[in-house]
Design a protein around this motif. Sequence first.
Motif, PDB file in Angstrom:
ATOM      1  N   LEU A   1      17.197  18.781  62.482  1.00 46.67           N
ATOM      2  CA  LEU A   1      16.604  19.503  61.351  1.00 46.67           C
ATOM      3  C   LEU A   1      16.099  20.881  61.756  1.00 46.67           C
ATOM      4  O   LEU A   1      16.227  21.853  61.006  1.00 46.67           O
ATOM      5  CB  LEU A   1      15.446  18.691  60.761  1.00 46.67           C
TER       6      LEU A   1
ATOM      7  N   VAL B   1      21.934  12.797  60.040  1.00 44.55           N
ATOM      8  CA  VAL B   1      20.523  13.076  59.769  1.00 44.55           C
ATOM      9  C   VAL B   1      20.357  13.669  58.373  1.00 44.55           C
ATOM     10  O   VAL B   1      19.422  13.311  57.634  1.00 44.55           O
ATOM     11  CB  VAL B   1      19.945  14.020  60.843  1.00 44.55           C
ATOM     12  N   GLN B   2      21.266  14.543  57.972  1.00 45.74           N
ATOM     13  CA  GLN B   2      21.194  15.106  56.618  1.00 45.74           C
ATOM     14  C   GLN B   2      21.340  14.012  55.563  1.00 45.74           C
ATOM     15  O   GLN B   2      20.640  14.012  54.543  1.00 45.74           O
ATOM     16  CB  GLN B   2      22.284  16.168  56.432  1.00 45.74           C
TER      17      GLN B   2
ATOM     18  N   PRO C   1      19.750  22.770  64.506  1.00 48.81           N
ATOM     19  CA  PRO C   1      20.965  21.953  64.372  1.00 48.81           C
ATOM     20  C   PRO C   1      22.103  22.341  65.299  1.00 48.81           C
ATOM     21  O   PRO C   1      23.021  21.556  65.511  1.00 48.81           O
ATOM     22  CB  PRO C   1      21.356  22.137  62.902  1.00 48.81           C
TER      23      PRO C   1
ATOM     24  N   ARG D   1      24.309  15.736  63.131  1.00 48.33           N
ATOM     25  CA  ARG D   1      23.681  16.557  62.091  1.00 48.33           C
ATOM     26  C   ARG D   1      23.956  15.994  60.706  1.00 48.33           C
ATOM     27  O   ARG D   1      23.055  15.913  59.851  1.00 48.33           O
ATOM     28  CB  ARG D   1      24.191  18.002  62.188  1.00 48.33           C
TER      29      ARG D   1
ATOM     30  N   LEU E   1       9.492  11.501  59.441  1.00 49.96           N
ATOM     31  CA  LEU E   1      10.631  11.774  60.316  1.00 49.96           C
ATOM     32  C   LEU E   1      11.111  10.498  60.989  1.00 49.96           C
ATOM     33  O   LEU E   1      12.308  10.318  61.229  1.00 49.96           O
ATOM     34  CB  LEU E   1      10.224  12.816  61.372  1.00 49.96           C
TER      35      LEU E   1
ATOM     36  N   PRO F   1      10.802  18.122  55.105  1.00 58.27           N
ATOM     37  CA  PRO F   1      10.307  18.617  56.391  1.00 58.27           C
ATOM     38  C   PRO F   1       9.026  19.431  56.224  1.00 58.27           C
ATOM     39  O   PRO F   1       8.858  20.143  55.237  1.00 58.27           O
ATOM     40  CB  PRO F   1      11.450  19.505  56.902  1.00 58.27           C
TER      41      PRO F   1
ATOM     42  N   ALA G   1      16.469  13.456  65.611  1.00 58.21           N
ATOM     43  CA  ALA G   1      16.350  13.818  64.189  1.00 58.21           C
ATOM     44  C   ALA G   1      15.619  15.148  64.046  1.00 58.21           C
ATOM     45  O   ALA G   1      15.996  15.998  63.228  1.00 58.21           O
ATOM     46  CB  ALA G   1      15.606  12.722  63.439  1.00 58.21           C
ATOM     47  N   SER G   2      14.577  15.346  64.853  1.00 63.27           N
ATOM     48  CA  SER G   2      13.821  16.599  64.805  1.00 63.27           C
ATOM     49  C   SER G   2      14.697  17.773  65.192  1.00 63.27           C
ATOM     50  O   SER G   2      14.671  18.825  64.549  1.00 63.27           O
ATOM     51  CB  SER G   2      12.610  16.502  65.736  1.00 63.27           C
TER      52      SER G   2
ATOM     53  N   VAL H   1      18.123  12.133  55.353  1.00 65.34           N
ATOM     54  CA  VAL H   1      17.119  12.906  54.615  1.00 65.34           C
ATOM     55  C   VAL H   1      17.315  12.719  53.117  1.00 65.34           C
ATOM     56  O   VAL H   1      16.356  12.506  52.360  1.00 65.34           O
ATOM     57  CB  VAL H   1      17.199  14.409  54.993  1.00 65.34           C
TER      58      VAL H   1
END
Length: 348
Positions: free
Chosen positions: A42, A56-57, A45, A53, A24, A67, A38-39, A60
Amino acid sequence: MRSKPCPPSTPASKPLSPVNRPTLADVAKVAGVSKITASRALGNPTIVSEATRLKVQEAVAKTGYVPNLLAGGLKSARSRLVACLVPTISSGSAFILAVQSLTETLAASGYQVMLGQRGYGEQGEDALLDAVIGRRVDGIVLIGAMQTSSLRQRLRDTGIPVIEAWDMTRTPIDMLVGFSHEKIGAAVANYVHSKGYRKPTMIVAREPRSTARGHGFLKEARRLGYGDVPATRIDAPTRMRHGRQGAAELLRQHPDLDVIFCATDLVALGAITELHTQGKRVPDDIGIVGFGDLDFAVDAEPPLTTVQIDSIEIGRRAARMLVERIEGGPIADPVVDLGFTVMERASG
């Protein structure tokens, strides 16, 4: 001129070990946000901005981060995961439609399904149950009742909501939706008697549900005055070849038979094929009755007389009852018998 040997090629990528898997923190760094942001992006959201959002996506996707859903589930006491344990997922299985409707109905409520194949013997069920419980699932669906009493008690002791689908039993672990296999056998015995058959036989699979249908058929046949009904046993999961083998054996031992009650529709299709090979006409010489009303039954030649069960409704009802139990709602009736219908067609 001698060419220089080429250096050994290196793979473009290699499996990530737990040590070098993206974390993460890596996602947060690539996205340019804090680890806690970030947490949140995910796990929840709705409490971050749309721009955050999306960043962060994208991070990922770039890092390949996966996750840890189990860790998140521990915090909320929910994994949103349901285990479905089924005897077989082989082609031609009547269980497939129930699993499909179960999966779709659970997905609509935000739950994902982990599928496990139990097989037809008791061996391995203990280890499979260990694996399921260890995943901290929110609920368990048993397609077909678990026969081992110690494992049934163990499931009760876990406190995990459990629903048994497909079989009726006098001692449900928790909830149950299905039909009576013994009543099906009795209904088929009455059906063949009403059609004028007087030399009935059976092809029975070596598994509890088929055995229960055979027992119900035999018990009712005796009441109707048939006496003992010849039967041949085949392995499970059933295949067309088992139907051919079973029909050939019955014809050798009982050449005057006039109807065969088959373990499944697939077995019935194999029996019809074998009878045609041996010059027997269906149903003029010998009638055939199956079980399951699979997709091909109505299109077989001749169309197959069989027992119809509502597999889709079994899966749908099981999912709804399980979600209600997981989320603390009341279960008006924890035991539901959906019944069955004998579908008369041209084969018997």
